[in-house]
Design an enzyme around this catalytic site. Structure first.
Site, PDB file in Angstrom:
ATOM      1  N   ASP A  32       0.971  -1.238  -0.049  1.00 18.26           N
ATOM      2  CA  ASP A  32      -0.039   0.049  -0.081  1.00 18.26           C
ATOM      3  C   ASP A  32       1.096   1.259   0.150  1.00 18.26           C
ATOM      4  OD1 ASP A  32      -3.259   0.539   0.992  1.00 18.26           O
ATOM      5  OD2 ASP A  32      -1.761   2.224   1.158  1.00 18.26           O
ATOM      6  N   HIS A 103     -10.572  -5.438  -3.227  1.00 19.42           N
ATOM      7  CA  HIS A 103      -9.151  -5.656  -2.834  1.00 19.42           C
ATOM      8  C   HIS A 103      -9.261  -6.126  -1.189  1.00 19.42           C
ATOM      9  CE1 HIS A 103     -10.079  -1.327  -2.274  1.00 19.42           C
ATOM     10  NE2 HIS A 103      -9.215  -1.540  -1.364  1.00 19.42           N
TER      11      HIS A 103
HETATM   12  P1  AMP Z   1      -9.722   1.307   0.129  1.00 21.24           P
HETATM   13  O1  AMP Z   1     -10.239   2.556   1.116  1.00 21.24           O
HETATM   14  O2  AMP Z   1     -10.020   0.045   0.943  1.00 21.24           O
HETATM   15  O3  AMP Z   1     -10.373   1.361  -1.254  1.00 21.24           O
HETATM   16  O4  AMP Z   1      -8.220   1.440   0.051  1.00 21.24           O
HETATM   17  C1  AMP Z   1      -7.645   1.806  -1.381  1.00 21.24           C
HETATM   18  C2  AMP Z   1      -6.042   1.771  -0.713  1.00 21.24           C
HETATM   19  O5  AMP Z   1      -5.284   1.935  -1.804  1.00 21.24           O
HETATM   20  C3  AMP Z   1      -5.589   2.768   0.402  1.00 21.24           C
HETATM   21  O6  AMP Z   1      -5.099   2.242   1.474  1.00 21.24           O
HETATM   22  C4  AMP Z   1      -4.441   3.586  -0.612  1.00 21.24           C
HETATM   23  O7  AMP Z   1      -3.188   3.916   0.304  1.00 21.24           O
HETATM   24  C5  AMP Z   1      -4.000   2.548  -1.570  1.00 21.24           C
HETATM   25  N1  AMP Z   1      -3.688   3.064  -2.670  1.00 21.24           N
HETATM   26  C6  AMP Z   1      -4.005   3.813  -3.846  1.00 21.24           C
HETATM   27  N2  AMP Z   1      -3.179   4.269  -4.605  1.00 21.24           N
HETATM   28  C7  AMP Z   1      -2.253   3.258  -4.642  1.00 21.24           C
HETATM   29  C8  AMP Z   1      -1.081   3.044  -5.501  1.00 21.24           C
HETATM   30  N3  AMP Z   1      -0.833   3.634  -6.452  1.00 21.24           N
HETATM   31  N4  AMP Z   1      -0.417   2.185  -5.044  1.00 21.24           N
HETATM   32  C9  AMP Z   1      -0.538   1.310  -3.875  1.00 21.24           C
HETATM   33  N5  AMP Z   1      -1.614   1.639  -3.067  1.00 21.24           N
HETATM   34  C10 AMP Z   1      -2.233   2.554  -3.425  1.00 21.24           C
END
Ligand code: AMP
Length: 112
Positions: A32, A103
């Protein structure tokens, strides 16, 4: 109902980089970008599902099984299966789901 305008779709298509931990036919796992705990990784489906409900309703039984087996394997690879970890999946507005591609978060590496 799946909208390709999301960041994980672009990671799946290798349009933007990610720090990949593990990959197989059904899932991709990477760190993440904004870790909330010492270990914070994501496991995303390769199939295009917008959330948990979509995944359960539309993925094959084999895909569902292989996805969860992959989550467990990634926990083994990170060695948090020895010390303990939490899996979380945000679904829909009240959960704060930010990315509309199914995810699971794996959190660990410290007391939660
Ligand atoms: P959610 O709130 O469950 O949709 O979480 C989405 C997660 O994706 C968050 O913890 C973000 O920090 C993570 N995230 C967003 N963009 C990226 C990226 N480019 N690479 C890795 N993680 C990401």
């Amino acid at each position: 109902m799946y909208n390709k305008e999301n960041i994980f779709y672009r990671i799946l298509k290798s349009e933007i980089p990610a720090k990949i931990i593990y990959e197989n036919d059904v899932a991709l796992s990477f760190y993440d970008i904004r870790p909330l705990k010492k270990i914070h990784v994501l496991v995303i489906t390769k199939g295009l599902y917008s959330n948990f409900g979509d995944f359960v309703a539309n993925a094959s039984i084999q895909e569902v099984k292989d996805f969860w087996a992959t989550v467990s394997k990634v926990a083994d690879l990170l060695e948090v299966s020895r010390t303990g970890y939490r899996i979380v999946s945000n679904n829909g507005p009240d959960s704060g789901q930010e990315v509309e591609h199914f995810h699971v978060h794996i959190l660990g590496g410290e007391k939660l």
